[in-house]
Design a protein around this motif. Structure first.
Motif, mmCIF file in Angstrom:
data_model
loop_
_atom_site.group_PDB
_atom_site.id
_atom_site.type_symbol
_atom_site.label_atom_id
_atom_site.label_comp_id
_atom_site.label_asym_id
_atom_site.label_seq_id
_atom_site.Cartn_x
_atom_site.Cartn_y
_atom_site.Cartn_z
ATOM 1 N N PHE A 6 57.388 30.951 40.744
ATOM 2 C CA PHE A 6 56.794 29.673 41.128
ATOM 3 C C PHE A 6 56.973 28.642 40.031
ATOM 4 C CE2 PHE A 6 54.664 32.822 43.676
ATOM 5 C CZ PHE A 6 54.475 32.211 44.909
ATOM 6 N N THR A 7 57.224 27.395 40.445
ATOM 7 C CA THR A 7 57.250 26.287 39.490
ATOM 8 C C THR A 7 55.807 26.009 39.055
ATOM 9 O OG1 THR A 7 56.925 24.561 41.162
ATOM 10 C CG2 THR A 7 59.226 25.247 40.706
ATOM 11 N N ASP A 8 55.658 25.175 38.051
ATOM 12 C CA ASP A 8 54.310 24.815 37.594
ATOM 13 C C ASP A 8 53.505 24.169 38.718
ATOM 14 O OD1 ASP A 8 54.991 25.803 35.110
ATOM 15 O OD2 ASP A 8 55.164 23.832 34.160
ATOM 16 N N GLU A 9 54.124 23.236 39.444
ATOM 17 C CA GLU A 9 53.429 22.562 40.537
ATOM 18 C C GLU A 9 53.042 23.557 41.632
ATOM 19 O OE1 GLU A 9 53.974 18.916 43.756
ATOM 20 O OE2 GLU A 9 55.560 19.280 42.294
ATOM 21 N N LEU A 15 49.159 27.114 44.426
ATOM 22 C CA LEU A 15 48.789 28.492 44.763
ATOM 23 C C LEU A 15 47.381 28.799 44.256
ATOM 24 C CD1 LEU A 15 49.519 31.255 45.931
ATOM 25 C CD2 LEU A 15 50.586 31.803 43.717
ATOM 26 N N THR A 16 47.080 28.365 43.047
ATOM 27 C CA THR A 16 45.748 28.583 42.483
ATOM 28 C C THR A 16 44.698 27.820 43.274
ATOM 29 O OG1 THR A 16 46.774 28.901 40.322
ATOM 30 C CG2 THR A 16 44.395 28.505 40.347
ATOM 31 N N ASP A 46 50.737 39.797 32.032
ATOM 32 C CA ASP A 46 51.851 40.296 32.843
ATOM 33 C C ASP A 46 51.831 39.696 34.251
ATOM 34 O OD1 ASP A 46 49.524 42.008 33.307
ATOM 35 O OD2 ASP A 46 50.870 43.344 34.418
ATOM 36 N N VAL A 47 50.635 39.457 34.798
ATOM 37 C CA VAL A 47 50.524 38.828 36.118
ATOM 38 C C VAL A 47 50.998 37.382 36.021
ATOM 39 C CG1 VAL A 47 48.918 38.115 37.942
ATOM 40 C CG2 VAL A 47 48.705 40.382 36.885
ATOM 41 N N TYR A 48 50.593 36.706 34.967
ATOM 42 C CA TYR A 48 51.040 35.325 34.764
ATOM 43 C C TYR A 48 52.559 35.276 34.608
ATOM 44 C CZ TYR A 48 51.739 30.712 32.760
ATOM 45 O OH TYR A 48 52.191 29.443 32.526
ATOM 46 N N ALA A 49 53.125 36.170 33.821
ATOM 47 C CA ALA A 49 54.578 36.185 33.606
ATOM 48 C C ALA A 49 55.320 36.416 34.925
ATOM 49 C CB ALA A 49 54.943 37.263 32.590
ATOM 50 N N ARG A 50 54.808 37.318 35.750
ATOM 51 C CA ARG A 50 55.459 37.619 37.026
ATOM 52 C C ARG A 50 55.401 36.419 37.970
ATOM 53 N NH1 ARG A 50 52.965 42.302 40.265
ATOM 54 N NH2 ARG A 50 52.129 42.492 38.184
ATOM 55 N N VAL A 51 54.256 35.757 38.029
ATOM 56 C CA VAL A 51 54.129 34.624 38.941
ATOM 57 C C VAL A 51 54.972 33.443 38.454
ATOM 58 C CG1 VAL A 51 52.060 33.431 38.060
ATOM 59 C CG2 VAL A 51 52.460 33.568 40.516
ATOM 60 N N LYS A 52 55.106 33.286 37.138
ATOM 61 C CA LYS A 52 55.922 32.195 36.584
ATOM 62 C C LYS A 52 57.414 32.386 36.885
ATOM 63 C CE LYS A 52 55.453 29.113 34.393
ATOM 64 N NZ LYS A 52 55.738 27.821 34.958
ATOM 65 N N GLU A 53 57.832 33.614 37.114
ATOM 66 C CA GLU A 53 59.225 33.876 37.497
ATOM 67 C C GLU A 53 59.515 33.403 38.924
ATOM 68 O OE1 GLU A 53 59.933 38.057 37.043
ATOM 69 O OE2 GLU A 53 59.718 37.978 34.855
ATOM 70 N N ALA A 80 54.212 38.518 43.777
ATOM 71 C CA ALA A 80 53.688 37.751 42.649
ATOM 72 C C ALA A 80 52.468 36.937 43.087
ATOM 73 C CB ALA A 80 54.770 36.837 42.078
ATOM 74 N N ALA A 81 52.552 36.330 44.263
ATOM 75 C CA ALA A 81 51.434 35.531 44.770
ATOM 76 C C ALA A 81 50.216 36.400 45.057
ATOM 77 C CB ALA A 81 51.850 34.775 46.033
ATOM 78 N N LEU A 82 50.429 37.570 45.615
ATOM 79 C CA LEU A 82 49.311 38.467 45.915
ATOM 80 C C LEU A 82 48.653 38.976 44.630
ATOM 81 C CD1 LEU A 82 50.886 40.371 48.924
ATOM 82 C CD2 LEU A 82 48.965 38.761 49.016
ATOM 83 N N ALA A 83 49.462 39.318 43.637
ATOM 84 C CA ALA A 83 48.907 39.748 42.348
ATOM 85 C C ALA A 83 48.117 38.607 41.710
ATOM 86 C CB ALA A 83 50.019 40.228 41.420
ATOM 87 N N TRP A 84 48.659 37.387 41.787
ATOM 88 C CA TRP A 84 47.974 36.217 41.249
ATOM 89 C C TRP A 84 46.643 36.000 41.985
ATOM 90 C CZ3 TRP A 84 48.434 33.488 37.007
ATOM 91 C CH2 TRP A 84 47.829 32.220 36.922
ATOM 92 N N ALA A 85 46.674 36.083 43.301
ATOM 93 C CA ALA A 85 45.460 35.886 44.102
ATOM 94 C C ALA A 85 44.383 36.899 43.722
ATOM 95 C CB ALA A 85 45.787 35.980 45.590
ATOM 96 N N GLU A 86 44.780 38.138 43.551
ATOM 97 C CA GLU A 86 43.814 39.174 43.171
ATOM 98 C C GLU A 86 43.242 38.897 41.785
ATOM 99 O OE1 GLU A 86 45.766 42.964 43.586
ATOM 100 O OE2 GLU A 86 45.720 42.859 45.776
ATOM 101 N N ALA A 87 44.097 38.522 40.856
ATOM 102 C CA ALA A 87 43.651 38.270 39.484
ATOM 103 C C ALA A 87 42.736 37.056 39.405
ATOM 104 C CB ALA A 87 44.863 38.100 38.564
ATOM 105 N N VAL A 88 43.105 35.971 40.059
ATOM 106 C CA VAL A 88 42.272 34.765 40.036
ATOM 107 C C VAL A 88 40.929 35.049 40.714
ATOM 108 C CG1 VAL A 88 42.077 32.382 40.890
ATOM 109 C CG2 VAL A 88 44.221 33.184 39.843
ATOM 110 N N THR A 89 40.944 35.789 41.797
ATOM 111 C CA THR A 89 39.706 36.145 42.494
ATOM 112 C C THR A 89 38.795 36.982 41.597
ATOM 113 O OG1 THR A 89 40.752 35.979 44.658
ATOM 114 C CG2 THR A 89 38.761 37.339 44.527
ATOM 115 N N ALA A 90 39.386 37.858 40.814
ATOM 116 C CA ALA A 90 38.613 38.697 39.890
ATOM 117 C C ALA A 90 38.216 37.950 38.622
ATOM 118 C CB ALA A 90 39.413 39.946 39.526
#
Length: 152
Positions: free
Chosen positions: A112-115, A120-121, A103-110, A87-97
């Motif tokens: 990681f907490t909001d904080e 991570l961001t 779907d990436v947001y939903a996966r990372v929310k499963e 989830a973190a790697l998918a998030w990192a790739e998406a934020v970098t792009a």
């Protein structure tokens, strides 16, 4: 290719912010091992040789498995990463792009907490900034000279 300017010397004031951010992230709820994986993946995407050299050495020194580093570029096709890491790697790739699909947001929310997600961001944004500095003011002679733990 030659070094353009020594941004670490000439930009000390500007870089203090990045150093403070790095210190904050070391104390965050995100495991340092995970941040290093994110740093490696983002640096792969951005093609930052200096950062890849640095973070691979630090990762190995902190006990990261070499096989995971060797296959990080193809993390989706390997069994070596946890759901949280994926989830973190998918998030990192998406934020970098600069495009984060739902779907990436939903996966990372499963995973990681909001904080944690804010931290991570911040980690993704920080390594992107370091990559940009190292690529813009290239210093090919420095690649390969980093020693694990050199910057704390």
């Amino acid at each position: 290719m030659e070094q353009r300017i020594n941004f670490q010397e000439k930009g000390q004031g500007a870089l203090k912010t990045l150093f403070h951010t790095g210190a904050y992230l070391k104390k965050s709820l995100i495991d340092e091992k995970l941040i290093t994986l994110v740093d490696m993946r983002v640096s792969q995407i951005n093609g930052c040789a200096y950062c890849l050299d640095m973070h691979s050495k630090d990762a190995l020194a902190h006990g990261e498995d070499a096989q995971r580093l060797f296959t990080l570029n193809a993390w989706r096709e390997t069994p070596f990463f946890t759901d949280r890491e994926r989830a973190a790697l998918a998030w990192a790739e998406a934020v970098t792009a600069a495009h984060v699909p739902d779907d990436v947001y939903a996966r990372v929310k499963e995973q990681f907490t909001d904080e944690e997600l804010v931290d991570l961001t911040l980690a993704v944004s920080t390594i992107n900034t370091w990559n940009r500095f190292n690529i813009a003011f290239t210093n090919p002679a420095a690649v390969g000279t980093y020693r694990a733990g050199q910057f704390g």
